[in-house]
Each structure stands twice: as C-alpha cells, then as structure tokens.
Design an enzyme around this catalytic site. Structure first.
Site, PDB file in Angstrom:
ATOM      1  N   HIS A 197      -5.554  -0.354   8.763  1.00 33.44           N
ATOM      2  CA  HIS A 197      -5.158  -1.308   7.710  1.00 33.44           C
ATOM      3  C   HIS A 197      -6.363  -2.195   7.341  1.00 33.44           C
ATOM      4  O   HIS A 197      -6.257  -3.426   7.347  1.00 33.44           O
ATOM      5  CB  HIS A 197      -3.971  -2.174   8.169  1.00 33.44           C
ATOM      6  CG  HIS A 197      -3.241  -2.813   7.014  1.00 33.44           C
ATOM      7  ND1 HIS A 197      -1.914  -3.169   7.066  1.00 33.44           N
ATOM      8  CD2 HIS A 197      -3.666  -3.170   5.769  1.00 33.44           C
ATOM      9  CE1 HIS A 197      -1.562  -3.720   5.913  1.00 33.44           C
ATOM     10  NE2 HIS A 197      -2.613  -3.729   5.119  1.00 33.44           N
ATOM     11  N   ASP A 207       4.973   5.528 -12.859  1.00 33.72           N
ATOM     12  CA  ASP A 207       5.343   4.119 -12.734  1.00 33.72           C
ATOM     13  C   ASP A 207       6.390   3.831 -13.806  1.00 33.72           C
ATOM     14  O   ASP A 207       6.064   3.442 -14.934  1.00 33.72           O
ATOM     15  CB  ASP A 207       4.112   3.210 -12.908  1.00 33.72           C
ATOM     16  CG  ASP A 207       4.422   1.752 -12.528  1.00 33.72           C
ATOM     17  OD1 ASP A 207       5.593   1.339 -12.711  1.00 33.72           O
ATOM     18  OD2 ASP A 207       3.519   1.053 -12.071  1.00 33.72           O
ATOM     19  N   ARG A 249       1.778   0.460   2.006  1.00 35.84           N
ATOM     20  CA  ARG A 249       2.470  -0.107   3.160  1.00 35.84           C
ATOM     21  C   ARG A 249       3.080   1.027   3.974  1.00 35.84           C
ATOM     22  O   ARG A 249       3.562   2.014   3.411  1.00 35.84           O
ATOM     23  CB  ARG A 249       3.601  -1.065   2.731  1.00 35.84           C
ATOM     24  CG  ARG A 249       3.128  -2.449   2.310  1.00 35.84           C
ATOM     25  CD  ARG A 249       2.614  -3.257   3.518  1.00 35.84           C
ATOM     26  NE  ARG A 249       2.165  -4.596   3.157  1.00 35.84           N
ATOM     27  CZ  ARG A 249       0.910  -4.925   2.838  1.00 35.84           C
ATOM     28  NH1 ARG A 249      -0.038  -4.010   2.788  1.00 35.84           N
ATOM     29  NH2 ARG A 249       0.607  -6.179   2.567  1.00 35.84           N
ATOM     30  N   ALA A 267      -8.926  -3.366   2.674  1.00 39.19           N
ATOM     31  CA  ALA A 267      -9.361  -4.550   1.912  1.00 39.19           C
ATOM     32  C   ALA A 267     -10.299  -5.439   2.728  1.00 39.19           C
ATOM     33  O   ALA A 267     -10.535  -6.576   2.348  1.00 39.19           O
ATOM     34  CB  ALA A 267      -8.142  -5.349   1.468  1.00 39.19           C
ATOM     35  N   ARG A 292      -2.437  -3.336 -10.079  1.00 38.46           N
ATOM     36  CA  ARG A 292      -3.848  -3.727  -9.932  1.00 38.46           C
ATOM     37  C   ARG A 292      -4.672  -2.620  -9.267  1.00 38.46           C
ATOM     38  O   ARG A 292      -5.733  -2.235  -9.754  1.00 38.46           O
ATOM     39  CB  ARG A 292      -3.945  -5.013  -9.092  1.00 38.46           C
ATOM     40  CG  ARG A 292      -3.406  -6.240  -9.807  1.00 38.46           C
ATOM     41  CD  ARG A 292      -3.301  -7.404  -8.846  1.00 38.46           C
ATOM     42  NE  ARG A 292      -2.236  -7.193  -7.877  1.00 38.46           N
ATOM     43  CZ  ARG A 292      -1.081  -7.847  -7.873  1.00 38.46           C
ATOM     44  NH1 ARG A 292      -0.851  -8.776  -8.760  1.00 38.46           N
ATOM     45  NH2 ARG A 292      -0.154  -7.602  -6.969  1.00 38.46           N
ATOM     46  N   ILE A 293      -4.172  -2.096  -8.141  1.00 37.95           N
ATOM     47  CA  ILE A 293      -4.963  -1.112  -7.390  1.00 37.95           C
ATOM     48  C   ILE A 293      -4.903   0.262  -8.065  1.00 37.95           C
ATOM     49  O   ILE A 293      -5.927   0.932  -8.234  1.00 37.95           O
ATOM     50  CB  ILE A 293      -4.496  -1.046  -5.920  1.00 37.95           C
ATOM     51  CG1 ILE A 293      -4.720  -2.413  -5.253  1.00 37.95           C
ATOM     52  CG2 ILE A 293      -5.252   0.052  -5.164  1.00 37.95           C
ATOM     53  CD1 ILE A 293      -4.104  -2.578  -3.887  1.00 37.95           C
ATOM     54  N   ASP A 305      -3.892   4.384   5.945  1.00 34.49           N
ATOM     55  CA  ASP A 305      -4.451   3.083   6.328  1.00 34.49           C
ATOM     56  C   ASP A 305      -3.362   2.142   6.854  1.00 34.49           C
ATOM     57  O   ASP A 305      -3.667   1.127   7.473  1.00 34.49           O
ATOM     58  CB  ASP A 305      -5.122   2.442   5.093  1.00 34.49           C
ATOM     59  CG  ASP A 305      -5.830   1.133   5.413  1.00 34.49           C
ATOM     60  OD1 ASP A 305      -6.636   1.125   6.365  1.00 34.49           O
ATOM     61  OD2 ASP A 305      -5.577   0.119   4.732  1.00 34.49           O
ATOM     62  N   GLU A 340       2.613  -1.741  13.139  1.00 33.10           N
ATOM     63  CA  GLU A 340       1.162  -1.942  13.301  1.00 33.10           C
ATOM     64  C   GLU A 340       0.893  -2.915  14.435  1.00 33.10           C
ATOM     65  O   GLU A 340       1.482  -3.996  14.451  1.00 33.10           O
ATOM     66  CB  GLU A 340       0.558  -2.461  11.995  1.00 33.10           C
ATOM     67  CG  GLU A 340       0.623  -1.422  10.887  1.00 33.10           C
ATOM     68  CD  GLU A 340      -0.044  -1.853   9.571  1.00 33.10           C
ATOM     69  OE1 GLU A 340      -0.561  -2.985   9.507  1.00 33.10           O
ATOM     70  OE2 GLU A 340      -0.043  -1.052   8.633  1.00 33.10           O
TER      71      GLU A 340
HETATM   72  P1  NAD Z   1       0.933  -4.338  -8.026  1.00 34.32           P
HETATM   73  O1  NAD Z   1       2.135  -5.191  -7.903  1.00 34.32           O
HETATM   74  O2  NAD Z   1      -0.191  -4.782  -8.913  1.00 34.32           O
HETATM   75  O3  NAD Z   1       1.365  -2.863  -8.519  1.00 34.32           O
HETATM   76  C1  NAD Z   1       2.479  -2.190  -8.009  1.00 34.32           C
HETATM   77  C2  NAD Z   1       2.935  -1.231  -9.096  1.00 34.32           C
HETATM   78  O4  NAD Z   1       3.983  -0.429  -8.542  1.00 34.32           O
HETATM   79  C3  NAD Z   1       3.513  -1.920 -10.329  1.00 34.32           C
HETATM   80  O5  NAD Z   1       2.882  -1.443 -11.515  1.00 34.32           O
HETATM   81  C4  NAD Z   1       4.995  -1.520 -10.317  1.00 34.32           C
HETATM   82  O6  NAD Z   1       5.526  -1.331 -11.627  1.00 34.32           O
HETATM   83  C5  NAD Z   1       4.970  -0.222  -9.560  1.00 34.32           C
HETATM   84  N1  NAD Z   1       6.229   0.110  -8.890  1.00 34.32           N
HETATM   85  C6  NAD Z   1       7.054  -0.719  -8.214  1.00 34.32           C
HETATM   86  N2  NAD Z   1       8.110  -0.036  -7.728  1.00 34.32           N
HETATM   87  C7  NAD Z   1       7.942   1.258  -8.115  1.00 34.32           C
HETATM   88  C8  NAD Z   1       8.695   2.448  -7.934  1.00 34.32           C
HETATM   89  N3  NAD Z   1       9.843   2.444  -7.238  1.00 34.32           N
HETATM   90  N4  NAD Z   1       8.222   3.591  -8.469  1.00 34.32           N
HETATM   91  C9  NAD Z   1       7.050   3.609  -9.150  1.00 34.32           C
HETATM   92  N5  NAD Z   1       6.302   2.517  -9.396  1.00 34.32           N
HETATM   93  C10 NAD Z   1       6.746   1.350  -8.877  1.00 34.32           C
HETATM   94  O7  NAD Z   1       0.422  -4.097  -6.528  1.00 34.32           O
HETATM   95  P2  NAD Z   1      -1.072  -3.775  -6.050  1.00 34.32           P
HETATM   96  O8  NAD Z   1      -1.843  -5.033  -5.957  1.00 34.32           O
HETATM   97  O9  NAD Z   1      -1.594  -2.652  -6.842  1.00 34.32           O
HETATM   98  O10 NAD Z   1      -0.752  -3.319  -4.530  1.00 34.32           O
HETATM   99  C11 NAD Z   1      -0.109  -2.093  -4.255  1.00 34.32           C
HETATM  100  C12 NAD Z   1       0.204  -1.960  -2.780  1.00 34.32           C
HETATM  101  O11 NAD Z   1      -1.003  -2.005  -2.008  1.00 34.32           O
HETATM  102  C13 NAD Z   1       1.090  -3.066  -2.183  1.00 34.32           C
HETATM  103  O12 NAD Z   1       2.010  -2.459  -1.302  1.00 34.32           O
HETATM  104  C14 NAD Z   1       0.142  -3.900  -1.353  1.00 34.32           C
HETATM  105  O13 NAD Z   1       0.783  -4.524  -0.305  1.00 34.32           O
HETATM  106  C15 NAD Z   1      -0.819  -2.822  -0.870  1.00 34.32           C
HETATM  107  N6  NAD Z   1      -2.125  -3.327  -0.437  1.00 34.32           N
HETATM  108  C16 NAD Z   1      -2.683  -2.799   0.695  1.00 34.32           C
HETATM  109  C17 NAD Z   1      -3.931  -3.220   1.103  1.00 34.32           C
HETATM  110  C18 NAD Z   1      -4.585  -2.647   2.336  1.00 34.32           C
HETATM  111  O14 NAD Z   1      -5.421  -3.287   2.930  1.00 34.32           O
HETATM  112  N7  NAD Z   1      -4.271  -1.427   2.718  1.00 34.32           N
HETATM  113  C19 NAD Z   1      -4.614  -4.198   0.373  1.00 34.32           C
HETATM  114  C20 NAD Z   1      -4.033  -4.680  -0.795  1.00 34.32           C
HETATM  115  C21 NAD Z   1      -2.783  -4.238  -1.199  1.00 34.32           C
END
Ligand code: NAD
Length: 323
Positions: A282, A173, A234, A285, A153-154, A258, A263
C-alpha cells in the site's frame, strides 16, 4: 489563549507539521493506535490529521472538541463518515496530491508484469546472458487494450500515461457521461464487454457496498487468459480468494496488488505462494514528492477550515453538505 490542538495520527512528512506550527497551532504526533489510548489522547483536540488508522464511532464520540478530520490521502473508509456528518465535523481529503504517484505505480506494475524484468536480471547475474532467447515471450504495451474501472482523479492520470504508450484505453464509469470519457480520448464500455476485451485491467474505485467484491469469480471467468489485473484502490474490491484461484489456475496471466482486504496481510496469505503476482505494501502514493504534497495539503485543510475558510479548497471537503 489556548492554542488550537491538532493530533497527527501516523507518520507524515514534516512539511505539514511545520506549516501548522508556524501558524501557532499545537501539534503532537500519535503513534499508538489502541482505541483506549486514542480516546484519551484525542479527547480535547480540534483537528486530526489522519493516515490509515481506524477511527470508529467508539473513539470519535469521545472527541468533545473535534471540528475537522483531514485525511492524508483520498480514501476515507477508515473513518465513520456517517458519525462525522451527524455531528457536523468536517472530513477533508488531499485531492490534489496523489493521482500522479498512483498512476505511475500502475504503469510500473504494467511494465514489470509484461517485460520479464526479474527473470532477465537473474539471467545476467547468473552468467546466462547468452540464454536470453530462452526466456518466456515478453511484450509491448503498444496497441494493447487497457480497461480502467473508475475515471476519477487517478483513472484519468492512468489514461494519459497509457495513451503515451500508444495503448487503447477503455473506461467503465457509469457515473460519468460518455462525453466526458470520450473527451479524454477514451472509449466508454460496459463492465462485461470491457472485461472480455482487455489485456490490462486497472481499478480506481472507492470501496463501498456497491464495489465490495466488484471483481470476483464471475468477472475472472470473462477475462482473457493473457490479462493482467492491477488493484491500487482498496482491498476487498477484488475478492482475494477468487483472485488466488484465477492466478493459480492460470485463468489470467498475472496481477499487481498494492492494497489488501486486511493490512498488513496475514503471513500465510495464499498470494505468497504464487509466482504470477507482484505485491507492494500500500505504498503507491508514498513517493517523497507525494508525501510532501499530502502532508502540506492535509495540514492546509485543517488550517483553512479553522482559520481562513475563504481560502479553503472546498473540493477537499467530503461532507460540505452536512456542515
Ligand atoms: P475519485 O473519487 O476521484 O474517482 C473514483 C471514480 O470511481 C469516480 O469517477 C466514480 O464515478 C467512479 N465510481 C464510483 N463507483 C463506481 C462503480 N460502482 N462503478 C464504476 N465507477 C465507479 O477517486 P480517486 O482519487 O481516483 O481514487 C480511487 C481509489 O484509489 C480510491 O479507492 C482511493 O482510496 C484509492 N487510492 C489508493 C492509493 C494507494 O496508495 N494505493 C492512493 C490514493 C487513492
């Protein structure tokens, strides 16, 4: 009849609480996260709307009526998901809420670490306007190469914004078909290959056994000296000691962080000694728009799961296969 009870763990926007109260749920906020206190407070709740506090098995096994935990966010490494699966307790996330805000945070890191912003501002305030040509070189993002780790998603939202700046976007990925990456006008790459060509590296992976220390000394050794590394995913995915060393020895240009292994970070954390790192608490979002969406979506997950399953967004149910 007893009302459905929902505990809100941590501060969330009022929107979700109002939504649940309008649906006649009993909602109460919990701000003390001591395990013993939580055990007592959560014993009879039907649902938990959870920010970032840790819910391990020791606490969860006391929740005799619990049917759903709805995370305010998408990561769920603060919950014992195995235990929830075993007990058929649903685990929800807010998949639609936060990608845009996090992607904008990444672009902010890119810009801040590229454009001499803090030194330029200081120059003007100190009356040194005319010394602008003495500032260190700064750069365009245009035609620079960015490597995105994790194209979920991100990662996808970051790619869109990088394209807006005319950057060349590389993606690692291995869980996605190359076609999916190419359909988004990005270039699939290997990990080492991508690291060796990228000017910007941004991480959007979940934290798990495979991704712990995903970027450590070996990876820093491959990066270009001008590279800028961003982590909004993370803490622990980048090895913090190795990052400190890479920044301190100027093996890379700078970093934007971030998220931290622990933390809040220790007051003596070595990062605080560095000038080539930008730190945020952090809060990628935590824009107002995103907090409102997350609060509402997390509350809806609870309401629809317990009352109107036909309206539930099943994409938000992480463990639907166990229920
Ligand atoms: P998501 O599940 O939509 O996407 C994660 C992607 O990583 C997937 O496409 C998956 O195939 C890929 N992936 C998994 N393991 C992998 C590996 N070993 N090598 C390469 N690719 C791999 O997740 P998202 O919603 O995009 O979130 C991503 C991260 O951002 C998460 O860790 C989430 O906790 C973090 N996050 C942080 C904040 C913040 O405030 N800083 C906010 C939202 C999400």
């Amino acid at each position: 009849m007893n009302k459905i009870k929902v505990a809100i763990l941590g501060m969330v926007h009022q929107k979700g609480l109002d939504f649940l109260r309008q649906k006649d749920f009993e909602v109460f906020e919990v701000k003390n996260f001591e395990p013993e206190y939580l055990k007592e407070k959560l014993e009879f709740v039907d649902g938990i709307l959870l920010r970032t506090s840790k819910l391990d098995k020791n606490i969860l096994k006391n929740c005799s009526k619990l049917k759903i935990i709805s995370r305010h966010g998408v990561g769920y490494d603060n919950v014992d998901a195995d235990y929830l699966n075993q007990k058929k307790i649903a685990l929800g996330i807010t998949s639609k809420s936060n990608a845009v805000s996090v992607a904008e945070h990444v672009m902010t890191f890119f810009m801040y670490l590229t454009k001499n912003l803090s030194t330029s501002d200081k120059l003007v305030r100190d009356g040194n306007f005319k010394k602008k040509s003495e500032l260190p070189d700064f750069f365009e993002l245009y035609e620079k190469k960015v490597l995105i780790f994790g194209f979920g998603r991100i990662g996808k939202e970051v790619a869109k914004r990088c394209h807006g700046f005319g950057m060349k976007v590389y993606v690692y990925d291995p869980f996605l078909d190359n076609n999916v990456i190419e359909e988004h006008n990005c270039i699939p790459t290997g990990k080492k290959e991508g690291l060796s060509l990228a000017d910007y590296i941004t991480i959007h992976l979940p934290l798990n056994e495979d991704t712990k220390n995903f970027i450590s000394k070996t990876e820093f050794n491959v990066m270009k000296k001008n590279s800028i590394v961003i982590n909004t995913s993370r803490g622990g995915i980048i090895n913090e000691i190795d990052l400190y060393q890479a920044l301190n020895e100027k093996m890379i240009k700078s970093a934007g962080i971030d998220v931290f292994e622990s933390e809040p970070p220790d007051p003596n954390h070595p990062f605080f000694k560095l000038e080539n790192i930008l730190l945020t608490p952090h809060n990628a979002a935590l824009t107002l728009e995103c907090r409102m969406r997350m609060s509402q979506e997390a509350a809806e997950n609870i309401y629809f799961y317990l009352k109107e399953k036909n309206k539930l967004n099943y994409e938000n149910l992480v463990n639907k296969n166990y229920l």
